[in-house]
Design a protein around this motif. Structure first.
Motif, PDB file in Angstrom:
ATOM      1  N   VAL A   1       0.755  -1.268  -0.051  1.00 56.63           N
ATOM      2  CA  VAL A   1      -0.061   0.100  -0.035  1.00 56.63           C
ATOM      3  C   VAL A   1       1.039   1.295  -0.111  1.00 56.63           C
ATOM      4  O   VAL A   1       1.606   1.521   0.798  1.00 56.63           O
ATOM      5  CB  VAL A   1      -0.861   0.022   1.187  1.00 56.63           C
ATOM      6  CG1 VAL A   1      -1.882   1.113   1.182  1.00 56.63           C
ATOM      7  CG2 VAL A   1      -1.649  -1.222   1.303  1.00 56.63           C
TER       8      VAL A   1
ATOM      9  N   ALA B   1      -6.036   5.161  -3.428  1.00 58.54           N
ATOM     10  CA  ALA B   1      -5.968   3.638  -2.753  1.00 58.54           C
ATOM     11  C   ALA B   1      -7.287   3.383  -1.895  1.00 58.54           C
ATOM     12  O   ALA B   1      -7.745   2.153  -1.999  1.00 58.54           O
ATOM     13  CB  ALA B   1      -4.888   3.677  -1.615  1.00 58.54           C
TER      14      ALA B   1
ATOM     15  N   ILE C   1      -8.569  -0.395  -2.751  1.00 53.20           N
ATOM     16  CA  ILE C   1      -8.650  -1.489  -2.105  1.00 53.20           C
ATOM     17  C   ILE C   1      -9.788  -2.058  -2.016  1.00 53.20           C
ATOM     18  O   ILE C   1      -9.893  -3.382  -1.810  1.00 53.20           O
ATOM     19  CB  ILE C   1      -8.361  -0.796  -0.621  1.00 53.20           C
ATOM     20  CG1 ILE C   1      -8.047  -2.001   0.295  1.00 53.20           C
ATOM     21  CG2 ILE C   1      -9.433  -0.028  -0.069  1.00 53.20           C
ATOM     22  CD1 ILE C   1      -6.796  -2.800   0.088  1.00 53.20           C
TER      23      ILE C   1
ATOM     24  N   LEU D   1       2.034  -1.085   5.022  1.00 53.50           N
ATOM     25  CA  LEU D   1       1.174   0.184   4.947  1.00 53.50           C
ATOM     26  C   LEU D   1       1.964   1.203   5.116  1.00 53.50           C
ATOM     27  O   LEU D   1       2.925   1.564   6.297  1.00 53.50           O
ATOM     28  CB  LEU D   1       0.232  -0.111   6.342  1.00 53.50           C
ATOM     29  CG  LEU D   1      -0.817   1.136   6.340  1.00 53.50           C
ATOM     30  CD1 LEU D   1      -1.432   1.277   4.875  1.00 53.50           C
ATOM     31  CD2 LEU D   1      -1.561   1.028   7.548  1.00 53.50           C
TER      32      LEU D   1
ATOM     33  N   ILE E   1      -8.322  -2.537   4.253  1.00 55.11           N
ATOM     34  CA  ILE E   1      -6.985  -3.368   4.283  1.00 55.11           C
ATOM     35  C   ILE E   1      -7.158  -4.701   5.089  1.00 55.11           C
ATOM     36  O   ILE E   1      -6.418  -5.718   4.475  1.00 55.11           O
ATOM     37  CB  ILE E   1      -5.867  -2.347   4.843  1.00 55.11           C
ATOM     38  CG1 ILE E   1      -5.806  -1.381   3.900  1.00 55.11           C
ATOM     39  CG2 ILE E   1      -4.580  -3.242   5.043  1.00 55.11           C
ATOM     40  CD1 ILE E   1      -4.741  -0.425   4.313  1.00 55.11           C
TER      41      ILE E   1
END
Length: 295
Positions: free
Chosen positions: A62, A141, A145, A160, A180
């Motif tokens: 990420v 993101a 995701i 992360l 996540i």
């Protein structure tokens, strides 16, 4: 060709280079060492060398950035098991960043033997070889995701690595981290450089347990997170405990998390929302906590 004017290499103490982001007003890595940070904040805590021995590893990166974390992961995995098959999904907002890293030959200082892989990921956003399947999803993101989750991807390791919470709060919210966590395998682990109480609260709110990782280039530790073990026979590694001071930090106003209910608010709105919640909170102040623990 990428717009190189925005990204000038800055040398860090281990000889590797990083960039400064004008948009977020921060460097992508600490000046202690960009490569060291990728290895010891991400690849080592998630125990990739051990995971490699099972023959397959799935990784979610990420905030792919320059590609250093993915590079450190591949190096670690293939040193432990050259025949390990790796599947990587990277999330990145700005495609120019990894392209600039390649164009500036930043991996030359790594003695890294897979520049062709990183070049193809940076410019074509995907690659498939006998031992690697990787794709780079470009965009916010918070949207990407959802795509990862819908695909059923379950990561053995998640990195992360956004810019700091005050600069990029939208990728540290309870809601984003919940998404996540849904992409983390039951026996997998998530690593981040941040030990911010607000971030750790978000991880706990996502149903994860947390531990501290060793400081790298700064006096504060990072954070490792995982799902709670489901039974005594779980293969999930145990996490290092957080200190009493860190545990008490989670009971202060600093632990009030960032929130983004619809995964669409601006950074300004997210920051203002948290500021209002902090101001109305009856929790202990961070200054009182610091005074008690002499920090």
């Amino acid at each position: 060709m990428p717009n190189l004017e925005k990204f000038t290499p800055q040398k860090t103490k281990d000889g590797s280079f990083t960039f400064f982001s004008p948009e977020f007003n921060e460097t992508f890595h600490s000046h202690y060492g960009a490569k060291q940070e990728s290895l010891f904040k991400f690849a080592v805590p998630t125990q990739l060398a051990t995971l490699a021995k099972k023959g397959t590893v799935q990784l979610l990166d990420v905030c792919y950035g320059l590609g250093y974390n993915t590079a450190a992961a591949l190096q670690t995995i293939w040193e432990a098991n050259p025949s390990c098959h790796v599947e990587i999904i990277g999330l990145e907002l700005n495609p120019v960043v990894p392209q600039a890293a390649i164009t500036h030959h930043l991996f030359d200082s790594w003695n890294y033997d897979c520049p062709d892989i990183l070049t193809q990921i940076a410019f074509e956003h995907q690659i498939q070889t006998d031992h690697l399947q990787a794709k780079l999803l470009i965009g916010d993101a918070r949207s990407s995701i959802l795509q990862v989750h819908q695909s059923g991807f379950q990561a053995d390791a998640i990195f992360l690595d956004p810019f700091s919470p005050p600069r990029c709060p939208q990728l540290w919210t309870v809601e984003f981290i919940q998404k996540i966590a849904q992409c983390l395998h039951q026996n997998g682990s998530l690593a981040t450089y941040s030990c911010a109480a607000a971030v750790r609260t978000a991880l706990l709110s996502a149903g994860l347990i947390i531990g501290s990782t060793s400081p790298v280039g700064r006096r504060t530790p990072g954070t490792i997170a995982a799902h709670p073990p489901t039974d005594a026979n779980s293969t999930q590694p145990s996490l290092p405990r957080i200190s009493p001071a860190e545990a008490e930090h989670l009971l202060t106003r600093a632990a009030i998390p960032y929130r983004d209910p619809y995964l669409s608010d601006s950074a300004e709105i997210i920051l203002k929302r948290r500021q209002q919640e902090v101001q109305s909170s009856v929790l202990e102040s961070t200054s009182q906590w610091r005074k008690r623990w002499k920090r």
